[in-house]
Design a protein around this motif. Structure first.
Motif, short mmCIF file in Angstrom:
data_model
loop_
_atom_site.label_atom_id
_atom_site.label_comp_id
_atom_site.label_asym_id
_atom_site.label_seq_id
_atom_site.Cartn_x
_atom_site.Cartn_y
_atom_site.Cartn_z
N THR A 109 34.37 52.99 44.46
CA THR A 109 33.71 53.88 45.41
C THR A 109 33.94 53.44 46.85
O THR A 109 34.18 54.26 47.73
N GLU A 110 33.90 52.14 47.08
CA GLU A 110 34.19 51.62 48.42
C GLU A 110 35.64 51.95 48.79
O GLU A 110 35.91 52.41 49.90
N PHE A 111 36.55 51.72 47.85
CA PHE A 111 37.96 52.03 48.11
C PHE A 111 38.13 53.51 48.39
O PHE A 111 38.82 53.90 49.34
N GLY A 112 37.52 54.37 47.57
CA GLY A 112 37.62 55.81 47.75
C GLY A 112 37.09 56.26 49.10
O GLY A 112 37.66 57.14 49.75
N THR A 113 36.00 55.64 49.53
CA THR A 113 35.41 55.97 50.84
C THR A 113 36.37 55.58 51.96
O THR A 113 36.63 56.37 52.87
N TYR A 140 41.01 43.47 46.02
CA TYR A 140 40.77 43.62 47.45
C TYR A 140 39.29 43.39 47.78
O TYR A 140 38.85 43.69 48.89
N ASP A 141 38.53 42.89 46.81
CA ASP A 141 37.09 42.66 46.97
C ASP A 141 36.34 43.95 47.28
O ASP A 141 35.45 43.98 48.13
N LEU A 142 36.76 45.03 46.59
CA LEU A 142 36.11 46.33 46.73
C LEU A 142 35.81 46.88 45.33
O LEU A 142 36.42 46.47 44.36
N ASN A 143 34.89 47.84 45.28
CA ASN A 143 34.72 48.60 44.05
C ASN A 143 35.40 49.96 44.26
O ASN A 143 35.76 50.30 45.40
#
Length: 149
Positions: free
Chosen positions: A37-41, A32-35
């Motif tokens: 931490t970005e996903f968790g946020t 999804y082009d996320l890491n």
């Protein structure tokens, strides 16, 4: 009475299982082009709504400076925005934008499918007892950690 070796083996199994689960989830999130931490946020904001940055840090177990970078990245993608707290001007809140909400909704079901696939080797009746057992272990470790502070 269990043998010491059983507890050592159980610990190794638990760690290896978690590493493998984490690896699958990280690969899924990267699509999804996320890491993570970005996903968790995004996930936290999607499910809990507007949050103080410090609350997000605490929930994701990370330093404020690290989250600032993540917030900046998500702002560049126009997925979140900073808003002032009307009750406390010193506190900055973050919330999903409409674009962020739409994006998260578009990926979340696929992510859930991946999670279900990880646990598909379990019988339905095994899921709830496993959650209860893992909670017991987690609470005991937390309790031990608090005592040793």
């Amino acid at each position: 009475m269990r043998e010491d070796q059983d507890y050592l083996k159980l610990t190794t199994i638990l760690f290896r299982a978690m590493q493998n689960v984490e690896h699958v989830l990280k690969k899924d999130i990267q699509t999804y082009d996320l890491n993570p931490t970005e996903f968790g946020t995004l996930e936290l904001l999607y499910h809990k709504g507007k949050q103080p940055i410090q609350a997000v840090c605490n929930r994701l177990l990370m330093a404020n400076s690290s989250l600032t970078y993540v917030v900046n990245q998500l702002e560049k993608k126009e997925f979140i925005k900073r808003v002032s707290n009307k009750k406390d001007k010193r506190m900055t809140l973050i919330e999903l934008t409409l674009k962020g909400k739409d994006f998260f909704e578009s990926i979340f079901e696929t992510h859930v499918v991946t999670i279900k696939e990880i646990f598909s080797s379990l019988e339905d009746h095994e899921v709830v007892p496993l959650m209860a057992m893992l909670k017991k272990i987690g609470y005991k470790a937390f309790e031990m950690n608090e005592v040793r502070k």
